[in-house]
Each structure stands twice: as structure tokens, then as C-alpha cells.
Design a protein around this motif. Structure first.
Motif, PDB file in Angstrom:
ATOM      1  N   LEU A 174       0.810  -1.221   0.000  1.00 43.35           N
ATOM      2  CA  LEU A 174       0.000   0.000   0.000  1.00 43.35           C
ATOM      3  C   LEU A 174       0.844   1.272   0.000  1.00 43.35           C
ATOM      4  O   LEU A 174       0.301   2.375  -0.016  1.00 43.35           O
ATOM      5  CB  LEU A 174      -0.936   0.012   1.219  1.00 43.35           C
ATOM      6  N   GLY A 175       2.152   1.125   0.034  1.00 46.47           N
ATOM      7  CA  GLY A 175       3.029   2.289   0.047  1.00 46.47           C
ATOM      8  C   GLY A 175       3.031   3.024   1.379  1.00 46.47           C
ATOM      9  O   GLY A 175       3.262   4.226   1.426  1.00 46.47           O
ATOM     10  N   GLN A 176       2.779   2.291   2.448  1.00 49.43           N
ATOM     11  CA  GLN A 176       2.746   2.874   3.794  1.00 49.43           C
ATOM     12  C   GLN A 176       3.998   2.466   4.562  1.00 49.43           C
ATOM     13  O   GLN A 176       4.669   1.481   4.228  1.00 49.43           O
ATOM     14  CB  GLN A 176       1.507   2.368   4.551  1.00 49.43           C
ATOM     15  N   ASP A 177       4.282   3.192   5.618  1.00 50.06           N
ATOM     16  CA  ASP A 177       5.420   2.874   6.481  1.00 50.06           C
ATOM     17  C   ASP A 177       5.047   1.689   7.367  1.00 50.06           C
ATOM     18  O   ASP A 177       4.120   1.786   8.178  1.00 50.06           O
ATOM     19  CB  ASP A 177       5.773   4.087   7.346  1.00 50.06           C
ATOM     20  N   PRO A 178       5.745   0.555   7.232  1.00 49.84           N
ATOM     21  CA  PRO A 178       5.414  -0.621   8.051  1.00 49.84           C
ATOM     22  C   PRO A 178       5.517  -0.363   9.553  1.00 49.84           C
ATOM     23  O   PRO A 178       4.797  -0.979  10.335  1.00 49.84           O
ATOM     24  CB  PRO A 178       6.449  -1.668   7.621  1.00 49.84           C
ATOM     25  N   LYS A 179       6.379   0.560   9.954  1.00 56.65           N
ATOM     26  CA  LYS A 179       6.568   0.837  11.373  1.00 56.65           C
ATOM     27  C   LYS A 179       5.351   1.509  12.004  1.00 56.65           C
ATOM     28  O   LYS A 179       5.136   1.382  13.209  1.00 56.65           O
ATOM     29  CB  LYS A 179       7.807   1.714  11.590  1.00 56.65           C
TER      30      LYS A 179
END
Length: 171
Positions: free
Chosen positions: A73-78
Motif C-alpha cells: 500500500l506504500g505505507q510505512d510498516p513501522k
């Protein structure tokens, strides 16, 4: 992405079921603590350890799948959370609904388990306080019993016998 969502929902469902299995074990632990059944507590500890290992494995798998979804999704996994993921699934209402339902069940189960664990922690702390209190009473009784020994002249205190630990290894 669809297969990742299915894997996530299956993992969360398995995690929730594992926590559900842990609830009766923790309730039995409460009864064992109250009845001071140390043998039963040992058995429960083994059961608990096995279930916790399984939930930890599922938790790690869940984190891995959420990280993979975040990258897709192009999000920051953290910063990705299940709540945030539910919000991002507006265009996929079926996945959004399924994820929300399993997330809600998991949260409810974990909160119930947390309540039981908090109660057990409190009971164990009370038991430890009682043991410490009893040990202090025993120590003070042993110390005060030797201090009132008078010699035949009653003018000086006779020496106390050497103090040994509470448990004598020679017995």
C-alpha cells in the motif's frame, strides 16, 4: 494483496482462538492461587507456556503480514496498525468488514485475558506479601525469645545461642 488480506485475517482469527484457549487456563490459575495448590500451578505453567509460545508465533506472523501489506500500500510498516489498515480498505468493503470483525473479537478477548492476568498478579502479590509477613513474624519471634534469658544472678543477660538459618540442613 487479496491473498495477504486472507492470510492476515486467518492469522488474526487463529491468534484470537489461541487467546480464547488461554482464558480457561488463566481462570484455573486463579483457582490454584486461591487454594495455594503449587502442584497445579506447575502444571498450569506448562500449559500456559505452550499457549504463549503459539500466540507469540502467530503474533510474529501477523506482524510480518501487516508489514508486507503496508509495503504493497506504500505505507510505512513501522506505523501500520490494524485500525489504520481498516481505514485504508474503504474501496474493499468486504475485506474491511472482515478485518474489523476479527480485530474487534481479538481486542475483546485480549482485554478479558488482561483482566484475568491482572487479577492473578494481584493475588500472587498478596500471597507473596503474606509469606513475607509470616517470615518476619517468625524471625522476630525467634530473636525476641532469646533476649529475655537471665543468668542466675538476674543482673546480666545470658548470651543467646548462636542463630542458625530457619532451615537446618542437618535435619
Amino acid at each position: 494483496m487479496a491473498s495477504l488480506m486472507e492470510e492476515l485475517i486467518e492469522t488474526l482469527d487463529a491468534e484470537e482462538k489461541a487467546y480464547q484457549e488461554l482464558i480457561p487456563v488463566e481462570e484455573e490459575k486463579t483457582r490454584a492461587v486461591i487454594s495455594n495448590d503449587l502442584d497445579r500451578l506447575r502444571i498450569i505453567g506448562d500449559q500456559e507456556s505452550e499457549l504463549v509460545d503459539r500466540t507469540q508465533h502467530l503474533e510474529n506472523k501477523r506482524e510480518q503480514v501487516v508489514n508486507e501489506i503496508a509495503l504493497v500500500l506504500g505505507q510505512d510498516p513501522k506505523t501500520m496498525t490494524l485500525e489504520k489498515l481498516v481505514g485504508l480498505l474503504k474501496k474493499q468493503p468486504k475485506d474491511q468488514k472482515n478485518l474489523q470483525e476479527v480485530h474487534d473479537r481479538l481486542r475483546k478477548t485480549v482485554m478479558r485475558l488482561k483482566g484475568i492476568n491482572d487479577q492473578n498478579e494481584s493475588l500472587l502479590q498478596e500471597a507473596m506479601n503474606m509469606v513475607e509477613f509470616n517470615m518476619n513474624v517468625i524471625r522476630s519471634t525467634r530473636m525476641s525469645s532469646g533476649s529475655s534469658n537471665y543468668s542466675s544472678s538476674a543482673s546480666e543477660v545470658a548470651g543467646m545461642a548462636p542463630q542458625h538459618g530457619m532451615f537446618d540442613a542437618k535435619q
